[in-house]
Design an enzyme around this catalytic site. Structure first.
Site, PDB file in Angstrom:
ATOM      1  N   GLY A  22      -0.777  18.099 -17.846  1.00 18.31           N
ATOM      2  CA  GLY A  22      -1.775  18.057 -18.282  1.00 18.31           C
ATOM      3  C   GLY A  22      -2.665  18.121 -17.446  1.00 18.31           C
ATOM      4  O   GLY A  22      -3.178  16.938 -17.153  1.00 18.31           O
TER       5      GLY A  22
ATOM      6  N   GLN B  14     -10.787  15.435 -13.910  1.00 20.86           N
ATOM      7  CA  GLN B  14      -9.842  14.861 -13.370  1.00 20.86           C
ATOM      8  C   GLN B  14     -10.355  15.894 -12.089  1.00 20.86           C
ATOM      9  O   GLN B  14      -9.750  15.399 -11.028  1.00 20.86           O
ATOM     10  CB  GLN B  14      -8.894  15.617 -13.244  1.00 20.86           C
TER      11      GLN B  14
ATOM     12  N   CYS C 109      -0.526   9.761 -14.987  1.00 19.36           N
ATOM     13  CA  CYS C 109      -1.115  10.322 -14.711  1.00 19.36           C
ATOM     14  C   CYS C 109      -1.781  10.776 -13.174  1.00 19.36           C
ATOM     15  O   CYS C 109      -1.911  10.355 -12.572  1.00 19.36           O
ATOM     16  CB  CYS C 109      -3.082   9.320 -15.124  1.00 19.36           C
ATOM     17  N   LEU C 110      -2.212  12.419 -13.407  1.00 16.86           N
ATOM     18  CA  LEU C 110      -2.994  12.386 -11.810  1.00 16.86           C
ATOM     19  C   LEU C 110      -3.643  11.840 -10.685  1.00 16.86           C
ATOM     20  O   LEU C 110      -3.875  12.108 -10.057  1.00 16.86           O
ATOM     21  CB  LEU C 110      -3.121  13.957 -12.426  1.00 16.86           C
TER      22      LEU C 110
ATOM     23  N   HIS D 119      -4.338  11.189 -24.836  1.00 16.19           N
ATOM     24  CA  HIS D 119      -3.915  11.363 -23.032  1.00 16.19           C
ATOM     25  C   HIS D 119      -5.559  11.689 -22.096  1.00 16.19           C
ATOM     26  O   HIS D 119      -6.636  11.722 -22.125  1.00 16.19           O
ATOM     27  CB  HIS D 119      -2.821  11.069 -22.072  1.00 16.19           C
ATOM     28  N   GLU D 120      -4.793  13.347 -22.989  1.00 16.21           N
ATOM     29  CA  GLU D 120      -6.344  14.105 -21.708  1.00 16.21           C
ATOM     30  C   GLU D 120      -7.035  14.605 -22.039  1.00 16.21           C
ATOM     31  O   GLU D 120      -8.483  14.386 -21.743  1.00 16.21           O
ATOM     32  CB  GLU D 120      -5.067  15.480 -22.229  1.00 16.21           C
TER      33      GLU D 120
ATOM     34  N   HIS E 249      -9.908  11.694 -20.983  1.00 21.29           N
ATOM     35  CA  HIS E 249     -10.215  12.149 -19.675  1.00 21.29           C
ATOM     36  C   HIS E 249     -12.020  12.617 -19.860  1.00 21.29           C
ATOM     37  O   HIS E 249     -12.869  12.524 -19.145  1.00 21.29           O
ATOM     38  CB  HIS E 249      -9.480  12.630 -18.918  1.00 21.29           C
TER      39      HIS E 249
HETATM   40 NI    NI Z   1      -4.980  11.473 -17.062  1.00 24.37          NI
END
Ligand code: NI
Length: 182
Positions: A41, A46, A95-96, A137-138, A141
């Site tokens: 995701g 991000q 997480c990226l 989670h997504e 953000h």
């Molecule tokens: Ni994340």
């Protein structure tokens, strides 16, 4: 982590923006970024775009939590989450935007998601278990929250290498999708 863009509340997309070339280009870039990183995701903040847009793509499979349904790559615009049941369960999240770390986070495991797709059509999904965690989670953000904000026990925050070495072997058979970042 540390970039102020990750801590902003992102703005909603206007209906006329959703089908625009600009948004389509952004989504194409986000898909490239997600695939390059091998994640499941990615949210617009991000990639430093403060708008309420996220993409999710989940390879399905058998896990210790049962069969996880695959979800083909889907874009979610202006999503909203309704918690159907606040009974929570925990997963080790990555997480990226927080590279190299894993943390154990408890979240409600039965939610409803309402959003628009890239054609501004309404989407409604009911999600349980790991998928409920991924979506929370997504979409966190979009409100400037990271998974680390939810970690209740700081002992359960680890570098990926140590997670793989010391923690994962003691977890019953986590599947590939749970080892990917979002
Ligand atoms: Ni994340």
């Amino acid at each position: 982590m540390g970039h102020p863009g990750l801590r902003r509340v992102a703005r909603k997309l206007l209906p006329e923006e959703i089908g625009s070339d600009e948004i389509h280009r952004l989504v194409a870039d986000m898909i490239d970024t997600l695939h390059d990183a091998g994640g499941i995701g990615l949210a617009a903040p991000q990639v430093n775009e403060s708008i309420r847009l996220a993409i999710i793509e989940i390879p399905g499979g058998q896990t210790r939590y049962g069969e996880i349904p695959a979800m083909p790559l889907t874009a979610f615009v202006n999503p909203e989450i309704e918690i159907i049941n606040d009974e929570s369960a925990g997963y080790w999240e990555g997480c990226l935007s927080v590279p190299g770390l894993r943390g154990f986070v408890m979240r409600p495991q039965h939610i409803r998601v309402r959003a628009l797709n890239l054609r501004a059509e309404k989407l409604e999904l009911e999600l349980r278990g790991f998928l409920a965690t991924v979506f929370q989670h997504e979409f966190d953000h979009l409100d400037g929250r990271l998974y680390i904000d939810h970690i209740q026990d700081p002992v359960k925050l680890a570098f990926e290498e140590e997670y793989e070495r010391y923690i994962l072997p003691n977890e019953p058979a986590a599947d590939e999708s749970q080892r990917r970042n979002s």
